[in-house]
Design a protein around this motif. Structure first.
Motif, PDB file in Angstrom:
ATOM      1  N   ALA A  93      -6.175   4.240   0.159  1.00  0.00           N
ATOM      2  CA  ALA A  93      -5.023   4.285  -0.733  1.00  0.00           C
ATOM      3  C   ALA A  93      -3.759   3.871   0.015  1.00  0.00           C
ATOM      4  N   THR A  94      -3.611   4.398   1.219  1.00  0.00           N
ATOM      5  CA  THR A  94      -2.450   4.037   2.029  1.00  0.00           C
ATOM      6  C   THR A  94      -2.481   2.563   2.404  1.00  0.00           C
ATOM      7  N   LYS A  95      -3.661   2.058   2.773  1.00  0.00           N
ATOM      8  CA  LYS A  95      -3.787   0.645   3.133  1.00  0.00           C
ATOM      9  C   LYS A  95      -3.414  -0.267   1.956  1.00  0.00           C
ATOM     10  N   ALA A  96      -3.856   0.128   0.743  1.00  0.00           N
ATOM     11  CA  ALA A  96      -3.551  -0.678  -0.441  1.00  0.00           C
ATOM     12  C   ALA A  96      -2.046  -0.745  -0.681  1.00  0.00           C
ATOM     13  N   ALA A  97      -1.383   0.390  -0.566  1.00  0.00           N
ATOM     14  CA  ALA A  97       0.070   0.430  -0.782  1.00  0.00           C
ATOM     15  C   ALA A  97       0.806  -0.369   0.285  1.00  0.00           C
ATOM     16  N   GLU A  98       0.345  -0.242   1.538  1.00  0.00           N
ATOM     17  CA  GLU A  98       0.999  -0.973   2.624  1.00  0.00           C
ATOM     18  C   GLU A  98       0.828  -2.488   2.450  1.00  0.00           C
ATOM     19  N   ALA A  99      -0.382  -2.899   2.028  1.00  0.00           N
ATOM     20  CA  ALA A  99      -0.615  -4.330   1.811  1.00  0.00           C
ATOM     21  C   ALA A  99       0.236  -4.851   0.660  1.00  0.00           C
ATOM     22  N   PHE A 100       0.373  -4.042  -0.387  1.00  0.00           N
ATOM     23  CA  PHE A 100       1.158  -4.456  -1.555  1.00  0.00           C
ATOM     24  C   PHE A 100       2.636  -4.564  -1.210  1.00  0.00           C
ATOM     25  N   LEU A 101       3.156  -3.571  -0.479  1.00  0.00           N
ATOM     26  CA  LEU A 101       4.586  -3.532  -0.167  1.00  0.00           C
ATOM     27  C   LEU A 101       4.942  -4.386   1.045  1.00  0.00           C
ATOM     28  N   GLY A 102       3.961  -4.628   1.925  1.00  0.00           N
ATOM     29  CA  GLY A 102       4.247  -5.407   3.118  1.00  0.00           C
ATOM     30  C   GLY A 102       4.953  -4.617   4.198  1.00  0.00           C
ATOM     31  N   ILE A 103       4.768  -3.294   4.204  1.00  0.00           N
ATOM     32  CA  ILE A 103       5.386  -2.452   5.229  1.00  0.00           C
ATOM     33  C   ILE A 103       4.375  -1.418   5.703  1.00  0.00           C
ATOM     34  N   GLU A 104       4.678  -0.770   6.809  1.00  0.00           N
ATOM     35  CA  GLU A 104       3.857   0.335   7.308  1.00  0.00           C
ATOM     36  C   GLU A 104       4.468   1.638   6.825  1.00  0.00           C
ATOM     37  N   LEU A 105       3.673   2.433   6.129  1.00  0.00           N
ATOM     38  CA  LEU A 105       4.184   3.679   5.565  1.00  0.00           C
ATOM     39  C   LEU A 105       4.172   4.798   6.601  1.00  0.00           C
ATOM     40  N   PRO A 106       5.101   5.744   6.514  1.00  0.00           N
ATOM     41  CA  PRO A 106       5.096   6.896   7.421  1.00  0.00           C
ATOM     42  C   PRO A 106       3.811   7.707   7.264  1.00  0.00           C
ATOM     43  N   ASP A 107       3.408   8.383   8.334  1.00  0.00           N
ATOM     44  CA  ASP A 107       2.163   9.149   8.305  1.00  0.00           C
ATOM     45  C   ASP A 107       2.173  10.228   7.239  1.00  0.00           C
ATOM     46  N   ALA A 108       3.343  10.750   6.924  1.00  0.00           N
ATOM     47  CA  ALA A 108       3.425  11.901   6.016  1.00  0.00           C
ATOM     48  C   ALA A 108       3.332  11.531   4.540  1.00  0.00           C
ATOM     49  N   VAL A 109       3.236  10.247   4.239  1.00  0.00           N
ATOM     50  CA  VAL A 109       3.206   9.834   2.834  1.00  0.00           C
ATOM     51  C   VAL A 109       1.947  10.366   2.158  1.00  0.00           C
ATOM     52  N   SER A 110       2.135  10.980   0.972  1.00  0.00           N
ATOM     53  CA  SER A 110       1.009  11.614   0.283  1.00  0.00           C
ATOM     54  C   SER A 110       0.602  10.884  -0.986  1.00  0.00           C
ATOM     55  N   GLY A 111       1.305   9.837  -1.352  1.00  0.00           N
ATOM     56  CA  GLY A 111       0.984   9.164  -2.602  1.00  0.00           C
ATOM     57  C   GLY A 111       2.104   9.253  -3.612  1.00  0.00           C
ATOM     58  N   PHE A 112       3.234   9.826  -3.214  1.00  0.00           N
ATOM     59  CA  PHE A 112       4.392   9.910  -4.097  1.00  0.00           C
ATOM     60  C   PHE A 112       5.573   9.242  -3.396  1.00  0.00           C
ATOM     61  N   LEU A 113       5.535   7.912  -3.376  1.00  0.00           N
ATOM     62  CA  LEU A 113       6.545   7.152  -2.637  1.00  0.00           C
ATOM     63  C   LEU A 113       7.936   7.330  -3.225  1.00  0.00           C
ATOM     64  N   VAL A 114       8.010   7.424  -4.558  1.00  0.00           N
ATOM     65  CA  VAL A 114       9.318   7.615  -5.182  1.00  0.00           C
ATOM     66  C   VAL A 114       9.901   8.956  -4.775  1.00  0.00           C
ATOM     67  N   GLY A 115       9.030   9.963  -4.647  1.00  0.00           N
ATOM     68  CA  GLY A 115       9.479  11.261  -4.161  1.00  0.00           C
ATOM     69  C   GLY A 115       9.998  11.167  -2.746  1.00  0.00           C
TER      70      GLY A 115
ATOM     71  N   ILE B 285       4.687   1.128  -8.779  1.00  0.00           N
ATOM     72  CA  ILE B 285       3.367   0.506  -8.892  1.00  0.00           C
ATOM     73  C   ILE B 285       2.480   0.970  -7.738  1.00  0.00           C
ATOM     74  N   ALA B 286       3.046   1.038  -6.518  1.00  0.00           N
ATOM     75  CA  ALA B 286       2.280   1.499  -5.356  1.00  0.00           C
ATOM     76  C   ALA B 286       1.856   2.952  -5.543  1.00  0.00           C
ATOM     77  N   ASP B 287       2.734   3.777  -6.106  1.00  0.00           N
ATOM     78  CA  ASP B 287       2.367   5.163  -6.417  1.00  0.00           C
ATOM     79  C   ASP B 287       1.147   5.205  -7.320  1.00  0.00           C
ATOM     80  N   GLY B 288       1.160   4.363  -8.355  1.00  0.00           N
ATOM     81  CA  GLY B 288       0.039   4.337  -9.293  1.00  0.00           C
ATOM     82  C   GLY B 288      -1.262   3.967  -8.606  1.00  0.00           C
ATOM     83  N   MET B 289      -1.216   2.968  -7.724  1.00  0.00           N
ATOM     84  CA  MET B 289      -2.422   2.557  -6.991  1.00  0.00           C
ATOM     85  C   MET B 289      -2.945   3.694  -6.123  1.00  0.00           C
ATOM     86  N   MET B 290      -2.051   4.349  -5.390  1.00  0.00           N
ATOM     87  CA  MET B 290      -2.463   5.397  -4.456  1.00  0.00           C
ATOM     88  C   MET B 290      -3.071   6.583  -5.193  1.00  0.00           C
ATOM     89  N   ASN B 291      -2.480   6.906  -6.330  1.00  0.00           N
ATOM     90  CA  ASN B 291      -2.993   8.053  -7.076  1.00  0.00           C
ATOM     91  C   ASN B 291      -4.323   7.743  -7.761  1.00  0.00           C
TER      92      ASN B 291
END
Length: 313
Positions: free
Chosen positions: A18-40, A4-10
């Motif tokens: 996009a990163t802020k939305a995913a972090e707020a949804f998941l409740g964690i801080e994402l690594p800097d290198a995240v490009s929008g493909f969290l499952v990847g 679901i977070a992937d879908g929001m970011m894309n």
């Protein structure tokens, strides 16, 4: 949740929002290198995905509470009379089913197919949902049998188990269940259709009393204890001879014994014993002997059978 977070970011694009939305949804801080493909990212051997995922706090979420409750239903195996069926559906199993409908079946942008997460019966959540639902159906049927209405053995009251349900309850392959089911009575479990238009085996229902008898002989079948005091309290208001016969059988089947054990304890042959549990050949005098073997109140059991037989005559 990662899908679901992937879908929001894309949908938002490669932006800080996009990163802020995913972090707020998941409740964690994402690594800097995240490009929008969290499952990847999770599948990347160079990323410590387990450490990242373990930082997502789920133990105080509604999702965690409902899944944990469904798990406890199947693992704690409380006495049958203590289980509140509608509460388990409303507060747990229906929510697990709802959450499953919210899981995307593909990863936006990568083309990966994740339908197995929600469609494969061996995946954790689908298994928990289906096995829990089958178990509650069993408990509900026992509850309806104690203090049963006179129409207990008619129509929709018997629509309880499918072959898939019995495979889950008995922890056996679905083919073993189908081999044991048949419409003519020549197999251990009589089967029937809810509607004449139901043409395939998967949509056939099992006679629930036959099903419990058969399940009692499967090593993988486990359930909570059927308490004799609870059954005794309901005997005077059980208005079906068939239900009274089945209750004696359930005292064996749901407490770790089989019809063969029941026959041995009564001193009858298996055929006569099985017929009794289907409401055939009931007799008020012999009812005392059956009740004693089942651990039920002989006086209450025989008197209720005599009362109902007198009404029929």
């Amino acid at each position: 949740m990662l899908l679901i977070a992937d879908g929001m970011m894309n949908m938002l694009g490669a932006t800080p929002n996009a990163t802020k939305a995913a972090e707020a949804f998941l409740g964690i801080e994402l690594p800097d290198a995240v490009s929008g493909f969290l499952v990847g990212m999770v599948n990347d051997p160079w990323v410590d995905a387990d450490t990242i995922l373990s930082t997502i706090p789920i133990d105080h979420t509604h999702f965690f509470r409902t899944v944990h409750r469904a798990y406890r239903l199947l693992s704690d195996l409380r006495p049958i009379h203590e289980i509140q069926c509608q509460d388990e559906r409303d507060e747990s199993l229906d929510w697990v089913g709802y959450f499953l409908t919210g899981v995307p079946t593909d990863s936006y942008g990568t083309g990966e197919d994740y339908s197995y997460i929600v469609q494969n019966a061996d995946s954790p959540l689908p298994f928990l949902h289906q096995a829990g639902t089958a178990y509650i159906d069993l408990i509900e049927f026992v509850h309806r049998t104690v203090a049963a209405h006179f129409s207990w053995d008619e129509g929709g009251a018997q629509i309880v188990f499918t072959a898939d349900d019995l495979a889950l309850l008995g922890d056996v392959d679905i083919r073993s269940v189908r081999n044991a089911m048949g419409p003519t009575g020549s197999k251990p479990i009589r089967s029937f259709k809810a509607f004449q238009s139901d043409g395939d085996d998967e949509r056939a229902y099992a006679d629930p009393v036959d099903a419990l008898d058969w399940l009692s002989g499967r090593r993988g079948f486990k359930c909570g204890r059927l308490d004799a005091d609870w059954v005794n309290a309901g005997i005077p208001s059980t208005n079906s001879l068939s239900a009274l016969g089945a209750l004696a059988g359930m005292m064996f089947w749901l407490n770790g014994q089989t019809t063969e054990k029941m026959a041995d304890k009564i001193g009858w042959d298996v055929e006569k014993t099985r017929a009794w549990t289907r409401g055939q050949g009931l007799d008020a005098f012999e009812a005392k002997r059956v009740a004693e073997a089942a651990g039920l109140d002989p006086k209450a059991y025989s008197e209720q059978i005599a009362k109902l037989m007198k009404k029929e005559n």
